[in-house]
Every structure is written in structure tokens, then in C-alpha cells.
Scaffold this motif. Structure first.
Motif, PDB file in Angstrom:
ATOM      1  N   ARG A  80      -4.094   3.044   3.781  1.00  0.00           N
ATOM      2  CA  ARG A  80      -3.847   1.733   4.715  1.00  0.00           C
ATOM      3  C   ARG A  80      -4.680   1.591   6.021  1.00  0.00           C
ATOM      4  O   ARG A  80      -4.750   2.600   6.491  1.00  0.00           O
ATOM      5  CB  ARG A  80      -2.211   1.460   4.921  1.00  0.00           C
ATOM      6  CG  ARG A  80      -1.935   0.145   5.567  1.00  0.00           C
ATOM      7  CD  ARG A  80      -0.179   0.045   5.785  1.00  0.00           C
ATOM      8  NE  ARG A  80      -0.170  -1.442   6.036  1.00  0.00           N
ATOM      9  CZ  ARG A  80       0.261  -2.233   5.430  1.00  0.00           C
ATOM     10  NH1 ARG A  80       0.248  -1.843   3.847  1.00  0.00           N
ATOM     11  NH2 ARG A  80       0.383  -3.528   5.394  1.00  0.00           N
ATOM     12  N   SER A  95      -5.712   0.654   9.452  1.00  0.00           N
ATOM     13  CA  SER A  95      -5.105   0.071  10.791  1.00  0.00           C
ATOM     14  C   SER A  95      -6.377   0.452  11.896  1.00  0.00           C
ATOM     15  O   SER A  95      -6.551   1.482  12.209  1.00  0.00           O
ATOM     16  CB  SER A  95      -3.887   0.929  10.966  1.00  0.00           C
ATOM     17  OG  SER A  95      -3.374   0.513  12.263  1.00  0.00           O
ATOM     18  N   CYS A 107      -5.786  -2.398   2.606  1.00  0.00           N
ATOM     19  CA  CYS A 107      -5.816  -0.920   2.020  1.00  0.00           C
ATOM     20  C   CYS A 107      -6.861  -0.694   1.068  1.00  0.00           C
ATOM     21  O   CYS A 107      -7.289  -1.753   0.370  1.00  0.00           O
ATOM     22  CB  CYS A 107      -4.654  -0.378   1.773  1.00  0.00           C
ATOM     23  SG  CYS A 107      -3.883  -1.226   0.013  1.00  0.00           S
ATOM     24  N   CYS A 144       0.853  -1.133   0.011  1.00  0.00           N
ATOM     25  CA  CYS A 144       0.024   0.095   0.176  1.00  0.00           C
ATOM     26  C   CYS A 144       0.807   1.179  -0.067  1.00  0.00           C
ATOM     27  O   CYS A 144       0.551   2.325   0.843  1.00  0.00           O
ATOM     28  CB  CYS A 144      -0.983   0.090   1.299  1.00  0.00           C
ATOM     29  SG  CYS A 144      -2.033  -1.291   1.230  1.00  0.00           S
TER      30      CYS A 144
END
Length: 336
Positions: free
Chosen positions: A107, A109, A102, A70
Motif C-alpha cells: 500500500r 503512503s 497500492c 489492498c
């Protein structure tokens, strides 16, 4: 029955038979023409959807820029793909464990749990689904790469529904995007039905036509065409047989007037043939009874004085069919 009545009956029979043949021919021609129109409409819709699907396919097959790390070039490519393709609402990368790592936003998280990619390297679809990430109904087009990562694109279900929406003036039973293996409709407008006595699916050929009775007890014409960019899906259009024939009222009026005209012309023709075939003596006797003979006079003029000194009497016959007839044309035949 008099001869004139017989001619009227014969003329009616001939006219009915003639117009029955013309009607059957016209019926088949109109039906085949409308079936061809349905095919052309279907192929045009398939072409339009294919263009969009090919763009999406080309985007998610770009392994050179779609990196599972990503990185910035990957994110830029995904953002540009979403921006340029109106059919695509999102594009993402899923790892071999089914984690969405992603998308065009960046991306993720932590990553979002989705479905693990299957080991099928051809373009495929699944859905419609409610996207956990976008919270909207979407249709997923996906491809598993050789590294077992999956690249997928989310297509709003409304886009597909709009692509197969027909104008209100188009009279069809239904139009649907279906699974070419099972025949299950993915998107549809109208009441979906299938043939009673013939299994259409699975379909491996590019297109298929069928005419027969369906499970709604209606006789229909159906045309199926596969999407070349996504062969597991195809477009189906079906129309009732009775909807294939639309008679314009003006044409019906014209046909009625032509029927009357043909009938009248045949009656006159048969009566004329009867008159020609009858014995001349009988015609002359009938003409005498009907006062059809009359005299015309050709004067004799004295050239020296310019006065009329006499006249020659000439007989004429006002024949009911042939009009004014000179005596030389009927006198000798009348004596025969």
C-alpha cells in the motif's frame, strides 16, 4: 530467308512465348506464396502476443481478489501475477480520483497521483509513458471496474518491441503495433508508411489485406490483424512488391538451360517435319549430291564347297533424319 533460318526464328518465337507464359505464372505463384507466408507470420506473431495479453487481462479482471483496501490476499495475488507473467513489470490499483493506492510492493503512503479512470469498462491501453513510480518507459493496459476503481498493468515497452522483432533473414518493409482507430504506430521496426489513395483506418474487422502504392512511393503488400485480447490494437506487416520475389540463382540457371533445350528441340522438330513433307524425288536428288547412298553386299555361298561364288548388291540410303533406309522404302516412291 532459307527454310532452316525460318525454322530457327519460329522456334525462338515459340520458346519465348512459352517461357513468357511460364514466367508470368511462376511470378504470380511465387508472389502469392510469399504473401501467404507474410500472413502466416503475422498471425503467428498475433497469436504469441495474444497469449500474453490474455494472461494479463485475466489477472486484472479478478475483482474477487483485487480489493481496493489492498489487503494481504490482494498484495499476494499482485506479486504472484508479476512473478508469473514475464510481460508484466507491475500491477496496481487506482481509485476513482486517479490516486495509485497500492501495487505489488504494498500500500502506497501517500498515494501517487496518476490519471483518473475513464468510465469505459472494456480493456484498453495508453502509453507508452514514463512511469512516475518506476521511472521507466512502460505501456499500460487497464480496466475500469464497476466501482470506478481501475486495475492496470505496466508492460515494459521493450517487451512489445521484442515481440514484433523479426529475424534479419525476413525481408519486410516494416512491422508495427498500431492503434486500430487512428493507424498511429505504437511500436515499430522499419519505416512506417500508409497507402496514398486509400484510408485503411479505422478498422473494425479482424484482419485486412491491401496492395497498392504507399506514401513512400513504393508499391507494397500489407496485412493487418487485430489482437483479440485487446481489439484497440493490431499488428501490421508491410513488404515491398519487389521483396516478394526472390529468384534463386540456381533456378535462373536451370531456366536458361531449359530454354536452350526447348529451343533446340523445337528447331529439330520443325526441320524434321520439313524433311517429311518434302517430295521424295527431291530428297533423293539431294541425297545423290551429298553421297548419302551406298552399297552393301550379300554373299552367295556354294553349299558343296563352302566357297563364295558371288554376291548380291543391295542399295542403302543413310537418311539424315531416319538413318539407314532400305531400298524397298524409297525405290517405288522415287519412280512415282
Amino acid at each position: 530467308m532459307t527454310r532452316k533460318n525460318a525454322n530457327t526464328f519460329i522456334a525462338l518465337a515459340i520458346t519465348c512465348f512459352l517461357f513468357l507464359c511460364i514466367g508470368l505464372f511462376s511470378f504470380n505463384q511465387v508472389k502469392q506464396s510469399n504473401q501467404q507466408n507474410i500472413k502466416e507470420l503475422s498471425l503467428k506473431m498475433v497469436q504469441d502476443v495474444n497469449l500474453q495479453l490474455e494472461d494479463i487481462r485475466n489477472s486484472i479482471q479478478r475483482d474477487d481478489v483485487l480489493s481496493p483496501q489492498c489487503e494481504e490476499p490482494t498484495l499476494n495475488f499482485m506479486r504472484r501475477a508479476v512473478f508469473e507473467h514475464p510481460a508484466m513489470s507491475e500491477i496496481g490499483i487506482v481509485d476513482e480520483h486517479g490516486m495509485l493506492i497500492c501495487n505489488s510492493f504494498g500500500r502506497l503512503s501517500p498515494p501517487v497521483q496518476t490519471t483518473s479512470p475513464i468510465k469505459e469498462y472494456q480493456l484498453r491501453y495508453y502509453g507508452p509513458i514514463i512511469s512516475d513510480y518506476l521511472g521507466a518507459s512502460s505501456f499500460v493496459i487497464a480496466r475500469t471496474r464497476k466501482d470506478h476503481f481501475e486495475v492496470n498493468a505496466l508492460i515494459p515497452t521493450g517487451w512489445f518491441a521484442n515481440m514484433i522483432k523479426l529475424p534479419e533473414s525476413t525481408h519486410v518493409s516494416y512491422v508495427a503495433i498500431v492503434d486500430m482507430l487512428t493507424g498511429v504506430p505504437i511500436f515499430k521496426h522499419g519505416t512506417y508508411s500508409l497507402p496514398l489513395e486509400h484510408a485503411l483506418f479505422p478498422i473494425e474487422i479482424e484482419s485486412l489485406e491491401y496492395t497498392g502504392q504507399f506514401d513512400d512511393l513504393q508499391s507494397k503488400y500489407l496485412f493487418i490483424s487485430k489482437f483479440s485480447a485487446l481489439p484497440s490494437l493490431g499488428l501490421v506487416i508491410a513488404i515491398d512488391d519487389k521483396q516478394l520475389i526472390h529468384w534463386n540463382h540456381n533456378w535462373l540457371v536451370i531456366a536458361f538451360l531449359l530454354f536452350i533445350g526447348f529451343f533446340y528441340a523445337i528447331v529439330k522438330g520443325l526441320n524434321y517435319l520439313d524433311l517429311l513433307n518434302r517430295n521424295t524425288k527431291a530428297q533423293i536428288l539431294e541425297a545423290l549430291q551429298n553421297d548419302e547412298f551406298y552399297n552393301v553386299y550379300q554373299p552367295f555361298v556354294d553349299n558343296s564347297t563352302g566357297k563364295v561364288i558371288g554376291a548380291e548388291v543391295l542399295m542403302r540410303w543413310m537418311h539424315p533424319i531416319e538413318g539407314e533406309t532400305r531400298s524397298s522404302l524409297f525405290y517405288s516412291r522415287g519412280r512415282a
